[in-house]
Design an enzyme around this catalytic site. Structure first.
Site, PDB file in Angstrom:
ATOM      1  N   MET A  93      -9.169  33.604   8.557  1.00  0.00           N
ATOM      2  CA  MET A  93      -9.876  34.806   9.011  1.00  0.00           C
ATOM      3  C   MET A  93     -11.098  35.112   8.149  1.00  0.00           C
ATOM      4  O   MET A  93     -11.354  36.262   7.791  1.00  0.00           O
ATOM      5  CB  MET A  93      -8.910  36.008   9.014  1.00  0.00           C
ATOM      6  N   LYS A 148      -3.918  40.727  18.899  1.00  0.00           N
ATOM      7  CA  LYS A 148      -4.852  41.489  18.070  1.00  0.00           C
ATOM      8  C   LYS A 148      -6.148  40.703  17.944  1.00  0.00           C
ATOM      9  O   LYS A 148      -6.148  39.503  17.708  1.00  0.00           O
ATOM     10  CB  LYS A 148      -4.273  41.734  16.678  1.00  0.00           C
ATOM     11  N   ASP A 161       1.852  36.816  20.206  1.00  0.00           N
ATOM     12  CA  ASP A 161       0.519  37.126  19.692  1.00  0.00           C
ATOM     13  C   ASP A 161      -0.586  36.432  20.478  1.00  0.00           C
ATOM     14  O   ASP A 161      -0.335  35.518  21.270  1.00  0.00           O
ATOM     15  CB  ASP A 161       0.423  36.715  18.215  1.00  0.00           C
TER      16      ASP A 161
END
Length: 258
Positions: A171, A57, A35
């Site tokens: 996030m 991402k 990732d």
């Protein structure tokens, strides 16, 4: 002959914080799907000839869709390869590791979970903020900031504001205004301490301290952005006292002795 998938937590950023087992899996893997927030230094441990597949991402932009990642895990394992899915933090803490494990089950692919240190604990610790403390916090919650705009999740803010001592939000920077507003509206004092820890555990870590009422202005002033952990609760006051990782200038919040 079917191989095996290892869902490995890479830890919060500092490559030294990966587990011994996680490192061993990396060294033995034929294929590593990694990732965006995985420290690239960890890839140096891959054996010669190992295939490295980037699955990074960004907010609102996915280099590789989750369905494609799931497909690759199964595809490589069916070829008999040892496959490592290397994920920032812990695979089962907002890492979609559960979905990937389910995909393995659906396709009769053996798998193993290798836990990692999650940013909610590690970034807080590197900022001198314990998520639990005998005098200040007997409970904590990990939540995703993505729920800030989710109407179906609005009722949960009351419980977070009134039943949890320390709230760690992943996030959530883009929803910071909504988060602070919801907590205040649901019973949290505007003076509740809050910290944003950007690039936690890395050399360029930056910590911004404020209150629910002032944090938006503090963040704009500092320029802190993603990736950042948000930590809310009285334990944030300990940052001034326990900040062992780096010296920083922070607002003069009262220091808690206990």
């Amino acid at each position: 002959m079917v191989g095996k998938v290892f869902l490995v937590g890479a830890g919060p950023g500092d490559p030294d914080l990966i587990t011994v087992k996680g490192l061993r899996c990396l060294q033995q893997a034929d294929v590593i799907l990694y990732d965006r927030l995985v420290n690239p230094e960890l890839l140096h441990y891959a054996k010669e000839g190992a295939q490295l597949v980037y699955c990074g991402k960004l907010p609102h932009y996915h280099t590789m869709k989750q369905e494609t990642i799931n497909h690759f895990l199964v595809k490589y394992a069916k070829k008999g390869y040892q496959v490592v899915r290397l994920k920032g933090g812990d695979p089962f803490v907002f890492g979609r590791g559960g979905e990937e494990a389910e995909e393995c089950v659906r396709n009769d692919v053996p798998f193993e979970i290798v836990p990692g240190i999650t940013a909610g604990i590690a970034a807080s610790a590197y900022a001198g903020i314990p998520v639990t403390h005998r005098s200040l916090s007997k409970s904590f919650a990990f939540i995703t900031g993505h729920q800030a705009g989710d109407v179906a999740a609005e009722h949960k803010w009351f419980h977070l504001a009134n039943a949890v001592d320390t709230i760690c939000i992943y996030m959530g920077v883009s929803h910071l205004t909504t988060i602070a507003k919801q907590l205040i509206q649901n019973g949290k004092s505007p003076e509740t301490p809050i910290a944003l820890v950007q690039w936690g555990t890395l050399s360029d870590q930056q910590t911004v301290i404020g209150t629910l009422e002032t944090i938006e202005a503090r963040v704009k002033e500092s320029g802190v952005s993603n990736p950042s952990m948000i930590v809310i609760g009285e334990v944030v006051r300990l940052h001034n006292k326990l900040n062992w990782f780096q010296e920083e200038i922070v607002p003069n919040l009262p220091v808690v002795h206990g």
